[in-house]
Enzyme design. Structure first.
Site: not given
Ligand code: GLU
Length: 593
Positions: A404, A422, A451, A476-477, A499-500
């Protein structure tokens, strides 16, 4: 310490070597000290210098923050293909000086899929990597349609003009950056896509070296079409057919995406999710992205619970968070992560608890939850019951998520934005779309559907809120965040990170670092990373003294160390100027005037 928002200068941290550590889906690529930046009028912060410069060029040409964000996104598609692009989705939080808007360009599940998308014939979850590197993981891309919606409302330059920097770079080529090279060398799956293999790798299977000038004429052509015709050139016609073929013809695990899914995609305008917060005695209003992102709620709960502990205003010790503070932070975020797993999902499919997402940030609810935090680690951190209403959902088990990019921009017209964008994993689904086999390059498709919860129900058959459903957006995060002075309404800060699930922690760290600890945005981004998904407390490898680790262990925490590869960008208003910070763990810079 004199407080930054009262006018402190820019801070510096020395460089340190990249620690060896946990293998992450989007790998670490070292730690390069950044100077911190100051601009008077306008600024662009993005994860790659070429993308940042393209945004700054658009601002100088009279463009708005949204115009610049579009140029940045198109260049990122080319130069940071591992993280975001036109084959993915994005959230954009925009403030025009009066009105705050949340533009949702999150991917959607195709109409033909159901809750068993990621289960095998025995109803067991597929291995995560198998699901990622497949046609099944690909959601309908939403970033371009969402940007077009934002541009119709806030654009100043023509849509086509915003594609010039990316088209030119794609035609003339760009030098492969050290980080892109590192990720190409580390990836095993990307080479199995013939289009990606021919574009990124040499005949002997090695990635092109750092500095190799990579041309992408296929992407240049696709961008020219989108520049001329708008997002329909991506969602209909030859490019849409190439996307659908790619997904449906995956050799091992094809997806069900159709032309109709692409054509029907709709970006959404949502109400931003804001909460009050006091830091360093200043009343603030912090605004972030509502569901389908869990970001603003998780950050609001973590900061809100932390504020209710004795450690809320604990200072840094030797320029580092203390073990006492980390204990309280960790307990607060474990409670937030539990609510995230229980409640958060696409609001078009899942009702909010007690009738409002803000119930999760209600002061009395947080008072109750904060009472669970004691001097030692709580053995369990269960989800709460906002409004006293019992949830019918089963909690979602944690899954990996990574890949992302974050963009913060302020323009000279009084507009500001935070956008996190992302394709999910590093290089997404590893499927590279091309409309012409004779033309090198193309663009990568997301794997955003991973996700969703792979397990749709728990052992008792209770559904998980974030299970796959047709047309639904995966949770999402991503946490694009804007901070305002509560009394004057003045914008103070724009930030966010990749960063997930750790996005929540990286963003909360930057917020607390600037707003409570009084750091410059660069110094706040530089601070060592930390966070939890509910289980162990993870500390950035080699950045905390042994005494801190031992003190945390004495309070009952299981401490792990790893490479926590944030990619935070931040712009902060201070003394009439804009201070900028970019993450030393990635390649971002800030540019402006
Ligand atoms: N796909 C994740 C999200 O939407 C983000 C992934 C990432 O930041 O590495 O929360």
């Amino acid at each position: 310490m004199k407080h930054l928002l009262a006018g402190l200068g820019v801070g510096l941290l020395g460089a340190c070597a990249a620690p060896p550590g946990l293998v992450q889906p989007e790998a670490a690529s070292g730690f390069t000290a950044k100077p911190g930046w100051t601009f008077q009028r306008q600024a662009v912060a993005a994860a790659n210098p070429l993308a940042t410069e393209a945004g700054a060029e658009i601002l100088r040409a009279g463009g708005s923050a949204v115009d610049a964000a579009i140029a940045v996104q198109m260049v990122l598609t080319l130069v940071e293909p591992q993280s975001s692009g036109i084959g993915g989705g994005a959230f954009l939080l925009h403030h025009d000086g009066r009105k705050l808007q949340a533009f949702d360009g999150r991917e959607t599940a195709p109409a033909a899929v159901g809750e068993k998308l990621f289960l095998n014939a025995q109803d067991e979850p597929l291995p995560f990597a198998t699901a990622v590197n497949s046609g099944r993981s690909v959601g309908v891309p939403g970033a371009v349609m969402m940007l077009a919606l934002a541009h119709r409302q806030h654009g100043k330059l023509s849509w086509a003009r915003l594609f010039d920097p990316a088209i030119q770079l794609a035609e003339e080529g760009f030098p492969i950056s050290p980080r892109l090279h590192t990720l190409l060398a580390a990836d095993v799956a990307l080479k199995s896509d013939p289009v990606a293999a021919a574009y990124f790798y040499r005949a002997d299977g090695q990635p092109h070296p750092v500095g190799h000038v990579l041309r992408n004429p296929e992407l240049a052509q696709v961008l020219r079409n989108i520049a001329a015709a708008g997002p329909s050139a991506l969602h209909e016609g030859p490019v849409a057919r190439a996307i659908v073929n790619k997904v449906r013809q995956h050799p091992a695990l094809p997806g069900a995406l159709t032309l109709e899914d692409l054509k029907r995609y709709q970006p959404r305008e949502r109400e931003a999710l804001c909460f009050d917060h006091t830091a360093a005695l200043r009343a603030l209003r912090i605004c972030g992205f509502p569901p389908p992102s869990s970001g603003a709620i998780a950050i609001g709960q973590t900061l809100g619970l932390l504020a209710r502990t004795l450690q809320a205003s604990a200072p840094l010790v030797n320029d580092l968070p203390s073990s006492d503070w980390l204990h309280s932070y960790n307990e607060a975020s474990r409670l937030a992560m539990a609510d995230r797993a229980q409640y958060l999902a696409d609001p078009d499919f899942v009702a909010s608890p007690a009738g409002s997402w803000s119930s999760l940030l209600d002061a009395r609810y947080l008072d109750d939850r904060a009472r669970l935090i004691g001097p030692t680690r709580m053995p369990q951190s269960p989800a709460g019951q906002p409004g006293g209403v019992q949830s019918g959902w089963a909690p979602m088990p944690e899954q990996p998520e990574h890949g992302t990019s974050h963009i913060s921009i302020v323009d000279g017209f009084g507009n500001a934005l935070a956008m996190t964008t992302t394709i999910e994993s590093a290089f997404g689904s590893r499927l590279m779309v091309s409309t012409d086999p004779g033309r090198p390059g193309g663009f990568l498709l997301n794997n955003e559907l991973t996700d969703f919860s792979f397990a749709p129900r728990d052992a008792r058959g209770q559904p998980v809120a974030n299970r796959v459903e047709p047309g639904k957006r995966p949770r999402s995060s991503m946490s694009p965040t804007l901070v305002f002075d509560k009394s004057t309404g003045e914008l103070l800060m724009s930030t966010g990170s990749p960063g997930g699930a750790f996005i929540v922690h990286y963003t909360a760290k930057v917020l607390h670092g600037v707003l409570q600890w009084g750091l410059s945005p660069q110094a706040a981004v530089d601070l060592p990373n930390f966070g939890t998904l509910g289980g162990p407390l993870v500390l950035e490898q080699g950045r905390f003294p042994l005494a801190t680790v031992q003190a945390l262990q004495q309070r009952g925490h299981t401490v792990q160390q790893g490479e926590l590869t944030s990619g935070a960008q931040a712009l902060v208003r201070s003394g009439g100027a804009w201070l900028g910070g970019a993450d030393p763990r990635r390649e971002g810079i800030v540019a402006g005037d």
